[in-house]
Write a protein that holds these residues in place. Sequence first.
Motif, PDB file in Angstrom:
ATOM      1  N   GLU A   1       0.832  -1.207   0.000  1.00  0.00           N
ATOM      2  CA  GLU A   1       0.000   0.000   0.000  1.00  0.00           C
ATOM      3  C   GLU A   1       0.867   1.258   0.000  1.00  0.00           C
ATOM      4  O   GLU A   1       0.589   2.224  -0.723  1.00  0.00           O
ATOM      5  N   ALA A   2       1.924   1.235   0.798  1.00  0.00           N
ATOM      6  CA  ALA A   2       2.820   2.403   0.861  1.00  0.00           C
ATOM      7  C   ALA A   2       3.534   2.611  -0.468  1.00  0.00           C
ATOM      8  O   ALA A   2       3.679   3.748  -0.940  1.00  0.00           O
ATOM      9  N   ALA A   3       3.978   1.523  -1.093  1.00  0.00           N
ATOM     10  CA  ALA A   3       4.681   1.636  -2.371  1.00  0.00           C
ATOM     11  C   ALA A   3       3.754   2.136  -3.472  1.00  0.00           C
ATOM     12  O   ALA A   3       4.135   3.002  -4.275  1.00  0.00           O
ATOM     13  N   VAL A   4       2.527   1.614  -3.516  1.00  0.00           N
ATOM     14  CA  VAL A   4       1.573   2.052  -4.530  1.00  0.00           C
ATOM     15  C   VAL A   4       1.200   3.522  -4.306  1.00  0.00           C
ATOM     16  O   VAL A   4       1.083   4.297  -5.256  1.00  0.00           O
ATOM     17  N   ALA A   5       1.043   3.911  -3.038  1.00  0.00           N
ATOM     18  CA  ALA A   5       0.734   5.310  -2.739  1.00  0.00           C
ATOM     19  C   ALA A   5       1.849   6.222  -3.216  1.00  0.00           C
ATOM     20  O   ALA A   5       1.592   7.306  -3.767  1.00  0.00           O
TER      21      ALA A   5
ATOM     22  N   VAL B   1       0.083   1.392 -15.007  1.00  0.00           N
ATOM     23  CA  VAL B   1       0.603   0.051 -15.289  1.00  0.00           C
ATOM     24  C   VAL B   1       1.166  -0.582 -14.025  1.00  0.00           C
ATOM     25  O   VAL B   1       1.839   0.088 -13.236  1.00  0.00           O
ATOM     26  N   ALA B   2       0.881  -1.861 -13.857  1.00  0.00           N
ATOM     27  CA  ALA B   2       1.554  -2.666 -12.832  1.00  0.00           C
ATOM     28  C   ALA B   2       1.937  -3.989 -13.469  1.00  0.00           C
ATOM     29  O   ALA B   2       1.111  -4.629 -14.135  1.00  0.00           O
ATOM     30  N   VAL B   3       3.186  -4.389 -13.287  1.00  0.00           N
ATOM     31  CA  VAL B   3       3.678  -5.659 -13.825  1.00  0.00           C
ATOM     32  C   VAL B   3       4.194  -6.495 -12.664  1.00  0.00           C
ATOM     33  O   VAL B   3       5.131  -6.097 -11.968  1.00  0.00           O
ATOM     34  N   ASN B   4       3.582  -7.643 -12.452  1.00  0.00           N
ATOM     35  CA  ASN B   4       3.942  -8.537 -11.357  1.00  0.00           C
ATOM     36  C   ASN B   4       4.972  -9.557 -11.819  1.00  0.00           C
ATOM     37  O   ASN B   4       4.637 -10.520 -12.521  1.00  0.00           O
ATOM     38  N   CYS B   5       6.230  -9.359 -11.436  1.00  0.00           N
ATOM     39  CA  CYS B   5       7.298 -10.305 -11.773  1.00  0.00           C
ATOM     40  C   CYS B   5       7.876 -11.012 -10.548  1.00  0.00           C
ATOM     41  O   CYS B   5       8.654 -11.957 -10.705  1.00  0.00           O
ATOM     42  N   ALA B   6       7.539 -10.561  -9.352  1.00  0.00           N
ATOM     43  CA  ALA B   6       8.107 -11.162  -8.146  1.00  0.00           C
ATOM     44  C   ALA B   6       7.656 -12.608  -8.007  1.00  0.00           C
ATOM     45  O   ALA B   6       6.479 -12.925  -8.217  1.00  0.00           O
ATOM     46  N   GLY B   7       8.582 -13.483  -7.663  1.00  0.00           N
ATOM     47  CA  GLY B   7       8.220 -14.881  -7.486  1.00  0.00           C
ATOM     48  C   GLY B   7       9.393 -15.699  -7.005  1.00  0.00           C
ATOM     49  O   GLY B   7      10.554 -15.281  -7.090  1.00  0.00           O
TER      50      GLY B   7
ATOM     51  N   ASN C   1       3.902 -16.214  -4.800  1.00  0.00           N
ATOM     52  CA  ASN C   1       3.591 -16.204  -6.234  1.00  0.00           C
ATOM     53  C   ASN C   1       2.140 -15.871  -6.543  1.00  0.00           C
ATOM     54  O   ASN C   1       1.869 -15.206  -7.548  1.00  0.00           O
ATOM     55  N   LEU C   2       1.220 -16.352  -5.731  1.00  0.00           N
ATOM     56  CA  LEU C   2      -0.202 -16.134  -6.012  1.00  0.00           C
ATOM     57  C   LEU C   2      -0.800 -15.035  -5.143  1.00  0.00           C
ATOM     58  O   LEU C   2      -1.360 -14.057  -5.650  1.00  0.00           O
ATOM     59  N   VAL C   3      -0.658 -15.164  -3.838  1.00  0.00           N
ATOM     60  CA  VAL C   3      -1.232 -14.152  -2.945  1.00  0.00           C
ATOM     61  C   VAL C   3      -0.528 -12.812  -3.138  1.00  0.00           C
ATOM     62  O   VAL C   3      -1.167 -11.754  -3.157  1.00  0.00           O
ATOM     63  N   GLY C   4       0.797 -12.841  -3.312  1.00  0.00           N
ATOM     64  CA  GLY C   4       1.527 -11.603  -3.561  1.00  0.00           C
ATOM     65  C   GLY C   4       1.088 -10.925  -4.841  1.00  0.00           C
ATOM     66  O   GLY C   4       0.927  -9.700  -4.897  1.00  0.00           O
ATOM     67  N   THR C   5       0.867 -11.719  -5.880  1.00  0.00           N
ATOM     68  CA  THR C   5       0.364 -11.173  -7.144  1.00  0.00           C
ATOM     69  C   THR C   5      -1.000 -10.538  -6.949  1.00  0.00           C
ATOM     70  O   THR C   5      -1.267  -9.423  -7.426  1.00  0.00           O
ATOM     71  N   PHE C   6      -1.880 -11.231  -6.245  1.00  0.00           N
ATOM     72  CA  PHE C   6      -3.223 -10.699  -6.009  1.00  0.00           C
ATOM     73  C   PHE C   6      -3.175  -9.434  -5.161  1.00  0.00           C
ATOM     74  O   PHE C   6      -3.921  -8.474  -5.392  1.00  0.00           O
ATOM     75  N   ASN C   7      -2.278  -9.398  -4.184  1.00  0.00           N
ATOM     76  CA  ASN C   7      -2.140  -8.235  -3.312  1.00  0.00           C
ATOM     77  C   ASN C   7      -1.753  -6.998  -4.118  1.00  0.00           C
ATOM     78  O   ASN C   7      -2.361  -5.924  -3.983  1.00  0.00           O
ATOM     79  N   VAL C   8      -0.755  -7.141  -4.977  1.00  0.00           N
ATOM     80  CA  VAL C   8      -0.322  -6.005  -5.803  1.00  0.00           C
ATOM     81  C   VAL C   8      -1.393  -5.650  -6.823  1.00  0.00           C
ATOM     82  O   VAL C   8      -1.678  -4.465  -7.057  1.00  0.00           O
ATOM     83  N   LEU C   9      -2.007  -6.652  -7.426  1.00  0.00           N
ATOM     84  CA  LEU C   9      -3.053  -6.399  -8.419  1.00  0.00           C
ATOM     85  C   LEU C   9      -4.180  -5.564  -7.836  1.00  0.00           C
ATOM     86  O   LEU C   9      -4.596  -4.557  -8.417  1.00  0.00           O
ATOM     87  N   THR C  10      -4.685  -5.970  -6.679  1.00  0.00           N
ATOM     88  CA  THR C  10      -5.834  -5.263  -6.100  1.00  0.00           C
ATOM     89  C   THR C  10      -5.453  -3.862  -5.621  1.00  0.00           C
ATOM     90  O   THR C  10      -6.204  -2.900  -5.834  1.00  0.00           O
ATOM     91  N   THR C  11      -4.284  -3.738  -5.008  1.00  0.00           N
ATOM     92  CA  THR C  11      -3.862  -2.439  -4.494  1.00  0.00           C
ATOM     93  C   THR C  11      -3.571  -1.473  -5.630  1.00  0.00           C
ATOM     94  O   THR C  11      -3.969  -0.294  -5.589  1.00  0.00           O
TER      95      THR C  11
END
Length: 250
Positions: free
Chosen positions: A62-66, A77-83, A109-119
């Motif tokens: 949340e802090a990073a997206v803010a 744009v958000a690109v999820n590459c962390a894994g 890989n999954l929850v982290g992706t969803f967390n960034v996607l939604t935020t």
Amino acid sequence: MQIDGIAAIVTGGASGLGAATAAALAGRGATVYALDLPSATGPEVDGVTYIGADVTDPASVEAAVAQAASGPAPLRVAVNCAGIGPSARILSKKGPHDLGLFSKVVQVNLVGTFNVLTTAAAAIAQTDELDHGARGVIINTASIAAFDGQIGQAAYAASKGGVVGLTLPAARDLSTSGIRVVTIAPGIIDTPMLATVSEEFRAALASGIPFPKRLGLPQEYAKLALSVIDQDYLNGEVIRLDGALRMAPR
């Protein structure tokens, strides 16, 4: 969608697919915020700002997206590459697969992706509309292991299969906000995960790829990500980037 003049988030941005994508976006005029663990050190690239963040931690994301959304350039744009990709058999000489390891892989890989996607989606949804109500795009990273999981890849394949399954419902959910969702499923890419293996092993991996008979490059992933951003009609799709590879059991 035009890349020049926008802000973008790239997770796993200090190395591999993330670093290549962050550099490619910056090269096209985007202001890039590369998220990675605080201990990670990325290459110095004009237009790329590194932010220490754990994708599984809602507060740090949340802090990073803010931060990314607070600048003069609109976050689009958000690109999820962390894994992560540790391997373990469900049953081996050491005993059953460790549940903690399975949970960690799914969490990153999954929850982290969803967390960034939604935020990120919540922030992108606040930007001004472009043509046809478009506001932005989120690109997730799966793997061909989601379809052709090998021996020892139960956790990894399950986590990446979850990312594949997330793609269409996420695209449908976010359609009312003008946000597209596309997933890239890479094959064998020459990232730091392969840096420790021998040249003989790398050659053996390359020989199994129909064409071209070589490992993929992080820059090729980045090029595809840029193309996804450019193509406004591309949505809710999973794209394999694998040289037509279909992995054998081992």
